[in-house]
Write an enzyme that holds these catalytic residues in place. Structure first.
Site, PDB file in Angstrom:
ATOM      1  N   ARG A 195      40.301  42.195  55.297  1.00  0.00           N
ATOM      2  CA  ARG A 195      39.928  43.237  54.331  1.00  0.00           C
ATOM      3  C   ARG A 195      39.598  44.488  55.118  1.00  0.00           C
ATOM      4  NH1 ARG A 195      35.743  43.693  49.314  1.00  0.00           N
ATOM      5  NH2 ARG A 195      37.500  42.603  48.378  1.00  0.00           N
ATOM      6  N   HIS A 224      45.559  44.986  46.551  1.00  0.00           N
ATOM      7  CA  HIS A 224      44.550  43.921  46.454  1.00  0.00           C
ATOM      8  C   HIS A 224      45.224  42.680  45.854  1.00  0.00           C
ATOM      9  CE1 HIS A 224      40.789  42.031  46.566  1.00  0.00           C
ATOM     10  NE2 HIS A 224      40.122  42.656  45.606  1.00  0.00           N
ATOM     11  N   ASP A 246      38.289  49.945  36.963  1.00  0.00           N
ATOM     12  CA  ASP A 246      37.713  49.723  38.290  1.00  0.00           C
ATOM     13  C   ASP A 246      36.775  50.901  38.571  1.00  0.00           C
ATOM     14  OD1 ASP A 246      37.278  48.959  40.959  1.00  0.00           O
ATOM     15  OD2 ASP A 246      39.164  49.814  41.679  1.00  0.00           O
TER      16      ASP A 246
HETATM   17  N1  NVA Z   1      38.833  49.995  44.214  1.00  0.00           N
HETATM   18  C1  NVA Z   1      37.729  49.171  44.655  1.00  0.00           C
HETATM   19  C2  NVA Z   1      38.042  47.734  44.447  1.00  0.00           C
HETATM   20  C3  NVA Z   1      36.927  46.788  44.781  1.00  0.00           C
HETATM   21  C4  NVA Z   1      37.292  45.347  44.561  1.00  0.00           C
HETATM   22  C5  NVA Z   1      37.429  49.474  46.110  1.00  0.00           C
HETATM   23  O1  NVA Z   1      38.372  49.576  46.906  1.00  0.00           O
HETATM   24  O2  NVA Z   1      36.257  49.649  46.449  1.00  0.00           O
HETATM   25  N1   CP Z   2      36.757  42.161  43.294  1.00  0.00           N
HETATM   26  C1   CP Z   2      36.451  42.094  44.585  1.00  0.00           C
HETATM   27  O1   CP Z   2      37.325  42.130  45.483  1.00  0.00           O
HETATM   28  O2   CP Z   2      35.123  41.953  44.837  1.00  0.00           O
HETATM   29  P1   CP Z   2      34.405  42.012  46.251  1.00  0.00           P
HETATM   30  O3   CP Z   2      34.541  43.429  46.756  1.00  0.00           O
HETATM   31  O4   CP Z   2      32.988  41.620  45.987  1.00  0.00           O
HETATM   32  O5   CP Z   2      35.108  41.054  47.183  1.00  0.00           O
END
Ligand code: NVA
Ligand code: CP
Length: 332
Positions: free
Chosen positions: A106, A133, A229
């Site tokens: 990640r 994602h 989101d």
């Molecule tokens: N768009 C958000 C998704 C989190 C799961 C981020 O990248 O922070």
């Molecule tokens: N939805 C999601 O990826 O959540 P986290 O950022 O908590 O892993």
């Protein structure tokens, strides 16, 4: 279906049949878990979990899923490794590939997870980048299938910042699986043209479609699924909040938006969500801009149409399926 040895970097790399297989495999593993039947065929294997950004769901899902499957895990936190600072991605990949049977990443650019995959020699799973994602998509599709009984032909509306990881990933997922995807957002927040074209080509094959609209009334009309989101994603500077609030507030998922959708429409959010003032950032934003809820109102978030916690649970079952399939386990 044999997905052994495959990387999981984006759903672009998977056929609709392969995606459906991963959804079905997730449902199968979920059923086993609910029945208390142990599925630990991957005993003796280990996976590395690299997180250059924070996480609750993705990290916990990988850890619980790996343990359930019989595997060991090593968690590398945003400050706990040499990656990028003292050691290149290519070198890191070759080191971890010698010790682990799979690597989750990640972090920031999609090119980083691609570079890891190029050198690792073992499956690499994308646990979120700025652009995509994909593990979230299998959970989302499973959740939609559970609640709607089908995927094909549904009207799926994404409201908010549609040009970042979630907007992109959902457009790809819907286009591959034959849903009618609508991005409902200001023009500047539409997904990029190249990706839209790619997705239009997927949709042509699957029977889905892609619509980009600034109009909330037509955008949300008769929707089966409404999704949103956060307005500011991990890694983005605090300074963008003001413009995001101004631009995206009209695209907040509230009762009015839900009322335009079908009466049995479901609401989904990948989480975490700003729907009340029970978070530090929520409180800060409220103090600065006088806003008590952001991308979704508390009323919608807590309503019976909201399936966000079913979806959160499904992150674990689907991540388990993704690891299991790419590490060579079969659905029996
Ligand atoms: N768009 C958000 C998704 C989190 C799961 C981020 O990248 O922070
Ligand atoms: N939805 C999601 O990826 O959540 P986290 O950022 O908590 O892993």
């Amino acid at each position: 279906m044999n997905l052994k040895g495959r990387h999981f970097l984006t759903l672009k790399d998977f056929t609709p049949e392969e995606i459906q297989y991963l959804i079905d495999f997730s449902a199968y593993l979920k059923d086993k878990k609910k029945k208390g039947i142990l599925v630990d065929e991957l005993k003796g294997k280990n996976v590395a979990l690299i997180f250059e950004k924070t996480s609750t769901r993705t990290r916990c899902s990988f850890e619980v899923a790996a343990h359930d499957l019989g595997m060991g895990t090593t968690y590398l936190d945003p400050s706990g490794s040499q990656i990028g600072k003292k050691e290149s991605i290519a070198d890191t990949a070759r080191v971890l590939g010698r010790m682990y049977e799979g690597i989750e990443y990640r972090g920031y650019g999609q090119e980083i997870v691609e570079e890891l995959a190029k050198y690792a020699g073992v499956p690499v799973w994308n646990g979120l980048t700025n652009e995509d994602h994909p593990t979230q998509m299998i959970a989302d599709l499973l959740t939609i299938q559970e609640h709607k009984g089908t995927l094909k032909g549904l009207k799926f509306v994404y409201m908010g910042d549609a040009r970042y990881n979630m907007g992109n990933a959902l457009m790809i997922a819907c286009a591959k699986m034959g849903l009618h995807f609508t991005a409902c957002a200001p023009k500047e927040y539409f997904p990029n043209e190249t990706l839209v074209k790619e997705c239009e080509a997927y949709a042509k094959v699957s029977g889905g479609s892609i619509t980009l609209t600034e109009d909330v009334t037509t955008g949300t009309k008769d929707a089966d699924v409404i999704y949103t989101d956060v307005w500011v994603s991990m890694g983005e500077p605090d300074e963008v909040w003001e413009a995001r609030i101004k631009d995206l507030l009209p695209y907040q998922v509230n009762k009015k938006a839900m009322e335009k959708a079908k009466p049995d429409a479901i609401f989904i959010h990948c989480l975490p969500a700003f729907h009340d003032l029970k978070t530090t950032i929520g409180k800060e934003i409220s103090k600065k801009f006088g806003l008590e809820e952001m991308e979704v109102t508390d009323e919608v978030f807590e309503s019976s149409q909201s399936v966000v916690f079913d979806e959160a649970e499904n992150r674990m079952h689907s991540i388990k399926a993704i690891m299991a399939a790419t590490l060579g386990m079969e659905m029996k």
